[in-house]
Design an enzyme around this catalytic site. Sequence first.
Site, PDB file in Angstrom:
ATOM      1  N   HIS A 124       0.824  -1.206   0.000  1.00  0.00           N
ATOM      2  CA  HIS A 124       0.000   0.000   0.000  1.00  0.00           C
ATOM      3  C   HIS A 124       0.864   1.263   0.000  1.00  0.00           C
ATOM      4  CE1 HIS A 124      -3.861  -2.098   1.656  1.00  0.00           C
ATOM      5  NE2 HIS A 124      -3.381  -2.665   0.559  1.00  0.00           N
ATOM      6  N   GLU A 178       0.714   3.966   1.784  1.00  0.00           N
ATOM      7  CA  GLU A 178       1.132   4.393   3.118  1.00  0.00           C
ATOM      8  C   GLU A 178       2.329   3.575   3.593  1.00  0.00           C
ATOM      9  OE1 GLU A 178      -3.479   4.232   3.286  1.00  0.00           O
ATOM     10  OE2 GLU A 178      -1.868   3.309   2.137  1.00  0.00           O
ATOM     11  N   CYS A 222      -6.509   1.408   5.185  1.00  0.00           N
ATOM     12  CA  CYS A 222      -7.031   0.116   5.630  1.00  0.00           C
ATOM     13  C   CYS A 222      -6.578  -0.125   7.067  1.00  0.00           C
ATOM     14  CB  CYS A 222      -6.531  -1.004   4.711  1.00  0.00           C
ATOM     15  SG  CYS A 222      -4.772  -1.394   4.930  1.00  0.00           S
ATOM     16  N   CYS A 235      -2.627  -0.552   7.365  1.00  0.00           N
ATOM     17  CA  CYS A 235      -1.922   0.731   7.278  1.00  0.00           C
ATOM     18  C   CYS A 235      -2.213   1.599   8.501  1.00  0.00           C
ATOM     19  CB  CYS A 235      -2.294   1.462   5.994  1.00  0.00           C
ATOM     20  SG  CYS A 235      -1.634   0.657   4.516  1.00  0.00           S
TER      21      CYS A 235
END
Length: 155
Positions: free
Chosen positions: A77, A79, A105, A108
């Site tokens: 991801h 992040e 999510c 993260c």
Amino acid sequence: MRPDWDEYFMSLLEVIKTRSTCLRRQVAAVIVKDKRIIATGYNGAPKGVFHCEHVGCLRDKLKIPSGERHELCRGIHAEQNAIIQASVYGVSIEGADIYITHSPCILCSKMLINAGIKRIVYKGDYPDKLALDMLGEAGVTVVKYDKKDNNVLEN
């Protein structure tokens, strides 16, 4: 007209996300401390590994809905990539803000909490209520950016 800081950093996400190799969703993140960019990230496969655009989307093949079974994905991801970038270069992100194209999510969110991120500004929603609940419990300020009205809406 000169953009305010939130508008400025949110606009950078549009360029950063063009590096994404995810077939489902282009996501970008920029970590900012004292109005200075610390790290950026976008979603895609780890370096040295084939990207989904070359081998296809495992999540699509397995018919996994968005927001579920994050471990069944080749990608990292945005992040996570931004946190990793800061770590590789030895830059603390404690007390920083992060601007993201989508709300984070749960995976993260837990990383952002432990990394010491104090404020999250995002544009699009991601289907993960637990993530937002946990961020609130941890005292992280989460705001949804509304470009149309040029303001932020606190959650």
